[in-house]
Design a protein around this motif. Structure first.
Motif, mmCIF file in Angstrom:
data_model
loop_
_atom_site.group_PDB
_atom_site.id
_atom_site.type_symbol
_atom_site.label_atom_id
_atom_site.label_comp_id
_atom_site.label_asym_id
_atom_site.label_seq_id
_atom_site.Cartn_x
_atom_site.Cartn_y
_atom_site.Cartn_z
ATOM 1 N N ALA A 91 0.825 -1.214 0.000
ATOM 2 C CA ALA A 91 0.000 0.000 0.000
ATOM 3 C C ALA A 91 0.858 1.264 0.000
ATOM 4 O O ALA A 91 0.465 2.287 -0.563
ATOM 5 C CB ALA A 91 -0.928 -0.008 1.216
ATOM 6 N N ALA A 92 2.023 1.196 0.601
ATOM 7 C CA ALA A 92 2.865 2.385 0.744
ATOM 8 C C ALA A 92 3.743 2.665 -0.468
ATOM 9 O O ALA A 92 4.134 3.805 -0.690
ATOM 10 C CB ALA A 92 3.741 2.233 1.988
ATOM 11 N N ILE A 93 4.046 1.660 -1.252
ATOM 12 C CA ILE A 93 4.970 1.833 -2.375
ATOM 13 C C ILE A 93 4.229 2.385 -3.586
ATOM 14 O O ILE A 93 3.260 1.789 -4.059
ATOM 15 C CB ILE A 93 5.673 0.504 -2.728
ATOM 16 N N SER A 94 4.700 3.502 -4.070
ATOM 17 C CA SER A 94 4.108 4.112 -5.250
ATOM 18 C C SER A 94 4.333 3.208 -6.459
ATOM 19 O O SER A 94 5.436 2.716 -6.683
ATOM 20 C CB SER A 94 4.759 5.483 -5.488
ATOM 21 N N GLY A 95 3.293 2.965 -7.201
ATOM 22 C CA GLY A 95 3.402 2.138 -8.395
ATOM 23 C C GLY A 95 3.173 0.660 -8.141
ATOM 24 O O GLY A 95 3.074 -0.123 -9.079
ATOM 25 N N ALA A 96 3.097 0.262 -6.874
ATOM 26 C CA ALA A 96 2.849 -1.147 -6.574
ATOM 27 C C ALA A 96 1.392 -1.465 -6.897
ATOM 28 O O ALA A 96 0.510 -0.617 -6.793
ATOM 29 C CB ALA A 96 3.130 -1.447 -5.114
ATOM 30 N N SER A 97 1.141 -2.689 -7.287
ATOM 31 C CA SER A 97 -0.211 -3.103 -7.640
ATOM 32 C C SER A 97 -1.039 -3.320 -6.377
ATOM 33 O O SER A 97 -0.736 -4.189 -5.564
ATOM 34 C CB SER A 97 -0.157 -4.402 -8.445
ATOM 35 N N ASN A 98 -2.093 -2.519 -6.225
ATOM 36 C CA ASN A 98 -2.972 -2.664 -5.067
ATOM 37 C C ASN A 98 -3.771 -3.959 -5.107
ATOM 38 O O ASN A 98 -4.402 -4.325 -4.127
ATOM 39 C CB ASN A 98 -3.913 -1.469 -4.955
ATOM 40 N N ARG A 99 -3.747 -4.662 -6.243
ATOM 41 C CA ARG A 99 -4.421 -5.958 -6.321
ATOM 42 C C ARG A 99 -3.798 -6.962 -5.368
ATOM 43 O O ARG A 99 -4.400 -7.954 -5.018
ATOM 44 C CB ARG A 99 -4.354 -6.517 -7.739
ATOM 45 N N LEU A 100 -2.565 -6.696 -4.953
ATOM 46 C CA LEU A 100 -1.876 -7.642 -4.082
ATOM 47 C C LEU A 100 -2.166 -7.411 -2.606
ATOM 48 O O LEU A 100 -1.782 -8.216 -1.772
ATOM 49 C CB LEU A 100 -0.361 -7.597 -4.327
ATOM 50 N N ILE A 101 -2.852 -6.328 -2.287
ATOM 51 C CA ILE A 101 -3.254 -6.125 -0.903
ATOM 52 C C ILE A 101 -4.321 -7.163 -0.585
ATOM 53 O O ILE A 101 -5.278 -7.335 -1.324
ATOM 54 C CB ILE A 101 -3.776 -4.693 -0.668
ATOM 55 N N ASP A 102 -4.144 -7.875 0.482
ATOM 56 C CA ASP A 102 -5.062 -8.936 0.921
ATOM 57 C C ASP A 102 -5.107 -10.094 -0.075
ATOM 58 O O ASP A 102 -6.112 -10.764 -0.232
ATOM 59 C CB ASP A 102 -6.468 -8.369 1.168
ATOM 60 N N VAL A 103 -3.999 -10.331 -0.749
ATOM 61 C CA VAL A 103 -3.924 -11.397 -1.749
ATOM 62 C C VAL A 103 -4.189 -12.776 -1.127
ATOM 63 O O VAL A 103 -4.670 -13.685 -1.795
ATOM 64 C CB VAL A 103 -2.565 -11.361 -2.487
ATOM 65 N N GLU A 104 -3.921 -12.908 0.164
ATOM 66 C CA GLU A 104 -4.110 -14.202 0.828
ATOM 67 C C GLU A 104 -5.575 -14.625 0.888
ATOM 68 O O GLU A 104 -5.873 -15.795 1.090
ATOM 69 C CB GLU A 104 -3.505 -14.190 2.229
ATOM 70 N N SER A 105 -6.487 -13.682 0.660
ATOM 71 C CA SER A 105 -7.906 -14.045 0.687
ATOM 72 C C SER A 105 -8.440 -14.479 -0.682
ATOM 73 O O SER A 105 -9.594 -14.858 -0.798
ATOM 74 C CB SER A 105 -8.735 -12.875 1.217
ATOM 75 N N LEU A 106 -7.591 -14.433 -1.708
ATOM 76 C CA LEU A 106 -8.028 -14.864 -3.034
ATOM 77 C C LEU A 106 -8.149 -16.381 -3.098
ATOM 78 O O LEU A 106 -7.523 -17.107 -2.320
ATOM 79 C CB LEU A 106 -7.028 -14.388 -4.099
ATOM 80 N N THR A 107 -8.924 -16.846 -4.052
ATOM 81 C CA THR A 107 -9.061 -18.289 -4.247
ATOM 82 C C THR A 107 -7.807 -18.828 -4.929
ATOM 83 O O THR A 107 -7.006 -18.065 -5.484
ATOM 84 C CB THR A 107 -10.280 -18.605 -5.139
ATOM 85 N N SER A 108 -7.665 -20.125 -4.928
ATOM 86 C CA SER A 108 -6.521 -20.753 -5.605
ATOM 87 C C SER A 108 -6.514 -20.420 -7.093
ATOM 88 O O SER A 108 -5.459 -20.192 -7.681
ATOM 89 C CB SER A 108 -6.558 -22.270 -5.410
ATOM 90 N N ALA A 109 -7.693 -20.383 -7.698
ATOM 91 C CA ALA A 109 -7.784 -20.059 -9.124
ATOM 92 C C ALA A 109 -7.332 -18.619 -9.385
ATOM 93 O O ALA A 109 -6.620 -18.347 -10.356
ATOM 94 C CB ALA A 109 -9.212 -20.273 -9.628
#
Length: 149
Positions: A91-109
């Motif tokens: 969240a703090a790094i400029s240009g980082a993909s915010n899609r990766l915040i809370d990535v652990e809650s995504l499904t395996s697919a």
């Protein structure tokens, strides 16, 4: 959460952390090894009886059973802390993909889709002339397409 219940949870977490740290020390391994050696040495005294075998089997089974839950609780807490730290960094790094915040809650697919994107990004990065350049997947794709024109 009630005050008494909260204290109980906190005491459990502290105890689990202490036991986990304690059980990982070399001295504890040495003590466990000594117990096994002493048990094995007493085999002839007890004619390697069923009861003699049952003592070590029961003791190790009980300890293993309990340790699984204690270590798992500590591992869960450590994993949650690590995930929060990584989320803060992303969240703090400029240009980082915010899609990766809370990535652990995504499904395996969903994780497999992200993994493919990052493999693609790694392959594109290998084609770059500079090893120090870094891009988002979208930026890398756009730059790669622009190079092909």
């Amino acid at each position: 959460m009630k005050k008494k219940s909260k204290r109980l949870v906190q005491r459990w977490e502290e105890a689990a952390q202490t036991i986990t740290e304690w059980s990982g020390k070399p001295g504890i391994f040495g003590a466990a090894l000594l117990i096994v050696v002493l048990w094995a040495a007493t085999g002839p005294l007890f004619d390697f009886s069923y009861t003699w075998q049952l003592v070590i089997n029961t003791g190790t089974t009980i300890i293993t059973f309990l340790m699984v839950f204690i270590i798992q609780q500590t591992q869960n807490k450590d994993t949650q802390a690590l995930e929060l730290n990584l989320n803060e960094i992303v969240a703090a790094i400029s240009g980082a993909s915010n899609r990766l915040i809370d990535v652990e809650s995504l499904t395996s697919a969903e994780l497999a889709v992200l993994r493919r994107h990052y493999r693609e990004l790694a392959q594109m990065a290998q084609k770059e002339s500079s090893l120090t350049e870094s891009h988002s997947v979208e930026e890398a794709v756009a730059r790669h397409k622009a190079k092909l024109r």
